[in-house]
Scaffold this active site. Structure first.
Site, PDB file in Angstrom:
ATOM      1  N   THR A 172      48.670  65.272 -22.115  1.00 23.29           N
ATOM      2  CA  THR A 172      48.314  66.192 -22.888  1.00 23.29           C
ATOM      3  C   THR A 172      49.301  66.802 -22.451  1.00 23.29           C
ATOM      4  OG1 THR A 172      45.531  65.575 -24.342  1.00 23.29           O
ATOM      5  CG2 THR A 172      46.642  68.214 -23.439  1.00 23.29           C
ATOM      6  N   PHE A 174      49.658  71.175 -21.047  1.00 24.65           N
ATOM      7  CA  PHE A 174      48.854  72.271 -20.979  1.00 24.65           C
ATOM      8  C   PHE A 174      50.168  73.174 -21.452  1.00 24.65           C
ATOM      9  CE2 PHE A 174      45.975  68.591 -20.490  1.00 24.65           C
ATOM     10  CZ  PHE A 174      44.941  69.293 -20.876  1.00 24.65           C
TER      11      PHE A 174
END
Length: 277
Positions: A172, A174
């Site tokens: 992921t 960020f």
């Protein structure tokens, strides 16, 4: 740097893990929604905000991508976090006891193969760490949570199965948000420039607007489009490029972009995370 950094989710969420990884000396502050993270930063309640923007398996986090252009904040850093999904159960539970697993709508597709193979029904929770907390509170061996090992430590759960994500490279991305911009060159690696723009109402405007990046050898790593004001007649674009606005080739590309657009807005200039590759 000391201070406070807000993230979406409860303690033990993957966003909490991102805070620990990117800003280990800052106090993590849980928030219910992405909007709440933005508001806390804007009001000065915290120094920074950590927002998940995309996952290599699930794709983009649509809420955040639509929120960023109007947030009024600035991107000052990025962090890529390897997301290991774990099946967490109450103390003494076994994998074969589990009938239901709770997790965020984004995480369920990331381990769909494992759940199907073990006959476990995926259930939606508003947050993975919240799912872990609620599983601990209920104390039912047939219920499990899909969350981080950090969540298991915080809520006193057993890890019944580790790293059950279907894709081995599940990651992921960020973005770290601040009230004030920082366009200085930082670190020894590549810089990333993120911006939004709206093209002029002329034929082939988008093609012409982007041409300067190709002719000047600027690598564009992301391009997203969004409707403006809920209509189909106006579109805003969100882009990431490699380079700093003061690099000669980037400056020339941005100059050409402005000629074919009605608005260009820099959202952030920041070092590329080492995991970007």
């Amino acid at each position: 740097m000391t201070g406070r950094i807000a993230f979406q989710g409860e303690l033990g969420a993957y966003s909490h893990q991102a805070c620990q990884q990117s800003r280990p000396d800052m106090e993590p502050v849980p928030s219910t929604t992405f909007e709440e993270v933005v508001e806390k930063v804007a009001r000065g309640e915290v120094d920074l905000g950590m927002l998940a923007v995309e996952n290599s398996t699930y794709g983009r986090v649509a809420d955040v991508h639509s929120l960023l252009p109007k947030a009024g904040l600035h991107i000052v850093d990025e962090a890529f976090v390897r997301v290991h999904v774990n099946l967490l159960g109450v103390r003494g539970a076994r994998l074969e006891d589990v009938k239901e697993a709770y997790g965020h709508v984004v995480i369920l597709p990331q381990c769909a193969g494992f759940l199907k193979a073990h006959g476990i029904r995926g259930r939606v929770s508003s947050d993975n760490a919240r799912a872990a907390r609620e599983v601990a509170e209920v104390g039912d061996r047939t219920r499990a949570a899909l969350a981080s090992e950090l969540a298991a430590e915080i809520y006193g759960l057993d890890v019944l199965a580790r790293h059950i994500e279907d894709q081995a490279n599940n990651t992921t991305r960020f973005l770290v948000m601040s009230r004030t911009p920082d366009h200085s060159r930082r670190g020894n690696g590549k810089m990333i420039t993120t911006f939004t723009f709206r093209v002029r109402n002329i034929p082939a405007a988008l093609y012409k607007a982007l041409g300067g990046f190709a002719t000047n050898g600027v690598n564009m790593t992301k391009l997203e489009s969004y409707m403006v004001g809920g209509t189909f007649t106006a579109t805003e674009f969100y882009a990431d490029i490699e380079g700093h606005p003061e690099d000669p080739n980037v400056a020339l590309a941005l100059e050409e972009l402005r000629y074919f657009t009605t608005e260009v807005r820099i959202l952030g200039v920041y070092p590329a995370d080492r995991e970007r590759g």
